[in-house]
Scaffold this active site. Structure first.
Site, PDB file in Angstrom:
ATOM      1  N   UNK A 110     -11.637  16.062  -2.662  1.00  0.00           N
ATOM      2  CA  UNK A 110     -11.340  15.902  -4.085  1.00  0.00           C
ATOM      3  C   UNK A 110     -10.252  14.828  -4.167  1.00  0.00           C
ATOM      4  O   UNK A 110      -9.109  15.063  -3.779  1.00  0.00           O
ATOM      5  CB  UNK A 110     -10.855  17.247  -4.598  1.00  0.00           C
TER       6      UNK A 110
ATOM      7  N   CYS B 186      -2.347   3.787   6.005  1.00  0.00           N
ATOM      8  CA  CYS B 186      -1.040   3.518   5.377  1.00  0.00           C
ATOM      9  C   CYS B 186      -0.321   4.761   4.857  1.00  0.00           C
ATOM     10  O   CYS B 186       0.827   4.676   4.454  1.00  0.00           O
ATOM     11  CB  CYS B 186      -1.193   2.502   4.247  1.00  0.00           C
ATOM     12  SG  CYS B 186      -1.972   3.158   2.757  1.00  0.00           S
TER      13      CYS B 186
ATOM     14  N   CYS C 173      -4.343   8.389   3.271  1.00  0.00           N
ATOM     15  CA  CYS C 173      -5.005   7.302   3.981  1.00  0.00           C
ATOM     16  C   CYS C 173      -4.584   7.339   5.451  1.00  0.00           C
ATOM     17  O   CYS C 173      -3.399   7.430   5.764  1.00  0.00           O
ATOM     18  CB  CYS C 173      -4.632   5.959   3.354  1.00  0.00           C
ATOM     19  SG  CYS C 173      -5.282   4.531   4.252  1.00  0.00           S
TER      20      CYS C 173
END
Length: 116
Positions: A95, A74, A71
């Site tokens: 994926u 974060c 991400c």
């Protein structure tokens, strides 16, 4: 060759409802359902992210065609990006582990959402 062990539970593999996939940890927008496609791997597959900074990328050791993705907000581990392995020539295949995602149906996004 598989990069990740498959333990089942990939609830978003065959999930194709309109909406946005966000980080399960922080809620940051990652992928639109419009970029999701059916793939033979057991994990959900996407061709592109919603925002340029949706994911951070790190080279996979000894595998130039693969990048680990997390991400962009974060740092939660998401899966891999496989370069030039998408459904069309030149596209990537993201994926992604279902457990790293939360799905927000179309119409339920936050007002500032640009996802779908």
């Amino acid at each position: 060759m598989s990069f990740c062990s498959f333990f089942g539970g990939e609830v978003f593999q065959n999930h194709f409802e309109p909406g946005v996939y966000v980080c399960a940890k922080c809620g940051y927008e990652l992928f639109s359902s419009r970029s999701k496609y059916a793939h033979s791997s057991p994990w959900p597959a996407f061709t592109e992210t919603i925002h340029e900074d949706s994911v951070a990328k790190c080279p996979e050791k000894n595998r130039p065609e693969a990048l680990k993705v997390s991400c962009g907000k974060c740092g939660n581990g998401l899966g891999h990006e496989f370069l030039n392995d998408g459904p069309k020539r030149g596209q990537s295949r993201f994926u992604i582990f279902s457990s790293s995602l939360k799905f927000i149906p179309k119409g339920k996004e936050a007002p500032a959402s640009q996802g779908d």
